[in-house]
Every structure is written in C-alpha cells, then in structure tokens.
Design a protein around this motif. Sequence first.
Motif, PDB file in Angstrom:
ATOM      1  N   ASP A  85      16.959  28.384 -27.684  1.00 36.78           N
ATOM      2  CA  ASP A  85      17.374  27.327 -26.752  1.00 36.78           C
ATOM      3  C   ASP A  85      18.369  26.358 -27.376  1.00 36.78           C
ATOM      4  O   ASP A  85      18.290  25.149 -27.164  1.00 36.78           O
ATOM      5  N   GLY A  86      19.282  26.863 -28.184  1.00 36.44           N
ATOM      6  CA  GLY A  86      20.306  26.025 -28.787  1.00 36.44           C
ATOM      7  C   GLY A  86      19.852  25.271 -30.025  1.00 36.44           C
ATOM      8  O   GLY A  86      20.576  24.416 -30.530  1.00 36.44           O
ATOM      9  N   LEU A  87      18.654  25.548 -30.522  1.00 34.51           N
ATOM     10  CA  LEU A  87      18.122  24.863 -31.698  1.00 34.51           C
ATOM     11  C   LEU A  87      17.974  25.838 -32.850  1.00 34.51           C
ATOM     12  O   LEU A  87      17.751  27.032 -32.641  1.00 34.51           O
ATOM     13  N   TYR A  88      18.079  25.346 -34.057  1.00 37.53           N
ATOM     14  CA  TYR A  88      17.865  26.157 -35.253  1.00 37.53           C
ATOM     15  C   TYR A  88      16.370  26.203 -35.537  1.00 37.53           C
ATOM     16  O   TYR A  88      15.704  25.168 -35.554  1.00 37.53           O
ATOM     17  N   LEU A  89      15.841  27.380 -35.777  1.00 39.04           N
ATOM     18  CA  LEU A  89      14.424  27.537 -36.127  1.00 39.04           C
ATOM     19  C   LEU A  89      14.316  27.670 -37.630  1.00 39.04           C
ATOM     20  O   LEU A  89      15.050  28.425 -38.256  1.00 39.04           O
ATOM     21  N   VAL A  90      13.380  26.910 -38.200  1.00 41.37           N
ATOM     22  CA  VAL A  90      13.175  26.940 -39.647  1.00 41.37           C
ATOM     23  C   VAL A  90      11.713  27.233 -39.924  1.00 41.37           C
ATOM     24  O   VAL A  90      10.833  26.972 -39.087  1.00 41.37           O
ATOM     25  N   PRO A  91      11.406  27.777 -41.086  1.00 42.00           N
ATOM     26  CA  PRO A  91      10.002  28.060 -41.413  1.00 42.00           C
ATOM     27  C   PRO A  91       9.197  26.770 -41.511  1.00 42.00           C
ATOM     28  O   PRO A  91       9.703  25.724 -41.945  1.00 42.00           O
ATOM     29  N   GLN A  92       7.939  26.841 -41.118  1.00 35.09           N
ATOM     30  CA  GLN A  92       7.053  25.677 -41.211  1.00 35.09           C
ATOM     31  C   GLN A  92       6.734  25.417 -42.674  1.00 35.09           C
ATOM     32  O   GLN A  92       6.362  26.326 -43.408  1.00 35.09           O
ATOM     33  N   VAL A  93       6.907  24.173 -43.126  1.00 29.76           N
ATOM     34  CA  VAL A  93       6.651  23.841 -44.525  1.00 29.76           C
ATOM     35  C   VAL A  93       5.477  22.883 -44.674  1.00 29.76           C
ATOM     36  O   VAL A  93       4.959  22.690 -45.759  1.00 29.76           O
ATOM     37  N   ILE A  94       5.053  22.273 -43.582  1.00 29.75           N
ATOM     38  CA  ILE A  94       3.931  21.331 -43.626  1.00 29.75           C
ATOM     39  C   ILE A  94       2.869  21.859 -42.676  1.00 29.75           C
ATOM     40  O   ILE A  94       3.141  22.172 -41.528  1.00 29.75           O
ATOM     41  N   GLU A  95       1.634  21.952 -43.163  1.00 28.93           N
ATOM     42  CA  GLU A  95       0.548  22.456 -42.324  1.00 28.93           C
ATOM     43  C   GLU A  95      -0.151  21.326 -41.636  1.00 28.93           C
ATOM     44  O   GLU A  95      -0.220  20.232 -42.050  1.00 28.93           O
TER      45      GLU A  95
END
Length: 95
Positions: A85-95
């Motif tokens: 949806d036009g956004l960059y997806l990044v890996p989750q780093v904070i649980e």
Amino acid sequence: MSLDQNDIAKLARLARINIAETETAELSERIGDILNMVDAMQAVDTANVVAMANPHDAIQRLRADEVTESNHREKFQQIAPQTADGLYLVPQVIE
C-alpha cells in the motif's frame, strides 16, 4: 545571595567536577554575582511587555510552499525488498 563552601562542594559533587579548596572562595563569589544578577532580572516588571520574535522587528521573506519535484515513489519501491500500500515493510525488531 551568597554560597558557602558546603554549597560549592555540593554543586561540584552534583556536577561531577573537581574543585580545589583554594578555588571555592572565588567560585562562591562568582556564582553569587550570577545569582544576584538573576534576582535583579526577575525583579523587573514585564507585565506590559509584548513578546517579540526578533529584536529588530525584521520580517523573514518566505518562499511559496510549492511542490517542485515529481513523485517517484513507485520507481523507488520497485527495488525495495517488501512494500504494501505504498509503504516500505521492514522486519520487526521490537517484540
């Protein structure tokens, strides 16, 4: 306002600085002068003083807020690992 040697020692400990005992008298006098100046400034009646952004009443010329570049989002997102949806997806780093 005057400060004694105990006050200077406490301030030095709080500031984590080392002050020689021979310097405490001079330092006490200098800090006392600063505190007296602050007291004098606080005694001034500023109730009818209008706040100003510039002491010279200068007005800053601003440019018009216009878009000057074209939108390259789709071009940039083509090389991104993941987008949605036009956004960059990044890996989750904070649980």
